[in-house]
Design a protein around this motif. Sequence first.
Motif, short mmCIF file in Angstrom:
data_model
loop_
_atom_site.label_atom_id
_atom_site.label_comp_id
_atom_site.label_asym_id
_atom_site.label_seq_id
_atom_site.Cartn_x
_atom_site.Cartn_y
_atom_site.Cartn_z
N THR A 18 99.95 -69.33 5.14
CA THR A 18 98.64 -69.14 5.75
C THR A 18 97.63 -68.53 4.79
N GLY A 19 98.06 -67.91 3.72
CA GLY A 19 97.14 -67.33 2.75
C GLY A 19 96.56 -68.39 1.84
N LYS A 20 95.43 -68.06 1.27
CA LYS A 20 94.76 -68.95 0.34
C LYS A 20 94.20 -68.09 -0.77
N SER A 21 94.27 -68.58 -1.98
CA SER A 21 93.73 -67.80 -3.09
C SER A 21 92.24 -68.08 -3.24
N PHE A 22 91.54 -67.13 -3.89
CA PHE A 22 90.13 -67.37 -4.14
C PHE A 22 89.95 -68.53 -5.10
N GLN A 23 90.84 -68.67 -6.06
CA GLN A 23 90.73 -69.78 -7.02
C GLN A 23 90.78 -71.12 -6.29
N SER A 24 91.64 -71.26 -5.29
CA SER A 24 91.70 -72.53 -4.56
C SER A 24 90.42 -72.73 -3.73
N PHE A 25 89.88 -71.66 -3.14
CA PHE A 25 88.60 -71.76 -2.43
C PHE A 25 87.50 -72.22 -3.39
N PHE A 26 87.45 -71.59 -4.55
CA PHE A 26 86.45 -71.91 -5.57
C PHE A 26 86.58 -73.37 -6.00
N ASN A 27 87.81 -73.80 -6.29
CA ASN A 27 88.04 -75.19 -6.71
C ASN A 27 87.70 -76.19 -5.61
N ASP A 28 87.97 -75.83 -4.36
CA ASP A 28 87.67 -76.73 -3.24
C ASP A 28 86.17 -76.96 -3.06
N HIS A 29 85.34 -76.00 -3.47
CA HIS A 29 83.91 -76.09 -3.17
C HIS A 29 82.98 -76.22 -4.37
N LYS A 30 83.45 -76.04 -5.57
CA LYS A 30 82.54 -76.02 -6.71
C LYS A 30 81.83 -77.36 -6.94
N ARG A 31 82.32 -78.43 -6.38
CA ARG A 31 81.68 -79.74 -6.54
C ARG A 31 80.92 -80.19 -5.29
N ASP A 32 80.82 -79.33 -4.28
CA ASP A 32 80.08 -79.67 -3.07
C ASP A 32 78.60 -79.83 -3.39
N MET A 33 77.91 -80.66 -2.61
CA MET A 33 76.47 -80.82 -2.77
C MET A 33 75.77 -79.52 -2.39
N GLY A 34 74.72 -79.16 -3.15
CA GLY A 34 73.96 -77.96 -2.87
C GLY A 34 74.64 -76.67 -3.32
N VAL A 35 75.67 -76.78 -4.17
CA VAL A 35 76.43 -75.61 -4.61
C VAL A 35 76.07 -75.27 -6.05
N THR A 36 75.94 -73.99 -6.31
CA THR A 36 75.88 -73.49 -7.67
C THR A 36 77.11 -72.63 -7.87
N ALA A 37 77.93 -72.98 -8.82
CA ALA A 37 79.17 -72.24 -9.09
C ALA A 37 79.12 -71.70 -10.51
N PHE A 38 79.58 -70.49 -10.66
CA PHE A 38 79.53 -69.82 -11.95
C PHE A 38 80.83 -69.09 -12.16
N GLN A 39 81.50 -69.39 -13.24
CA GLN A 39 82.73 -68.71 -13.61
C GLN A 39 82.54 -68.22 -15.03
N VAL A 40 82.79 -66.94 -15.25
CA VAL A 40 82.52 -66.35 -16.55
C VAL A 40 83.79 -66.29 -17.38
N PRO A 41 83.88 -67.12 -18.41
CA PRO A 41 85.02 -67.01 -19.32
C PRO A 41 84.89 -65.76 -20.19
N ASN A 42 85.96 -65.37 -20.81
CA ASN A 42 85.97 -64.15 -21.61
C ASN A 42 84.86 -64.10 -22.65
N PHE A 43 84.59 -65.21 -23.33
CA PHE A 43 83.60 -65.18 -24.41
C PHE A 43 82.17 -65.00 -23.89
N MET A 44 81.96 -65.11 -22.59
CA MET A 44 80.61 -64.97 -22.04
C MET A 44 80.41 -63.65 -21.31
N ARG A 45 81.36 -62.72 -21.39
CA ARG A 45 81.22 -61.45 -20.68
C ARG A 45 79.98 -60.67 -21.12
#
Length: 176
Positions: A18-45
């Motif tokens: 029944t649990g879900k990870s945030f990463q799976s939530f993020f992956n499920d929605h990052k390509r939705d229409m009207g979405v802005t998704a931002f993930q900061v890799p280490n080199f961009m901290r």
Amino acid sequence: MKKYLFIFLSVFLFSCATGKSFQSFFNDHKRDMGVTAFQVPNFMRALLTNISPELNNLFGNVKDFKFITFSEITKEKQQKLIEQINLVINNNFTDILRTNTQEKTKIISVKENSDLVSQAIIFNTTLAKSSVIYLKGNFDPNRLRHLTKTNQFENLSQKLIQNYQTSPKTPGFNPN
């Protein structure tokens, strides 16, 4: 005996599923229409440290940072997002703030490791805009509470996008 073992295993497997990870939530929605998704890799901290002194102090401890915003969603989409975030935070998170009204739902939920917060999810949703911020690291719970009370998380996504657009291009990185 086999009957009880089967029931126990079924309940155990169901509760784990029944649990879900945030990463799976993020992956499920990052390509939705009207979405802005931002993930900061280490080199961009370093990008995060330019936003504000308060956030600079917080982001010094960040190991993972993601946010996602949804623009102009339907009531059904909003309800679905709330249900999915609830699945994520049901996975060993503790709500430190939850506000549910007809106009807005706000949830701040954390995972603790001793006296420190190791993960935080800040979820705000209205029909005009919904956003989710995910932080992983070691954070002082009082600092998170202060940032929440002063609404510093409310405009974080906008500040990040503006800051990124005005920063020099990183070689080999193309956001489009």
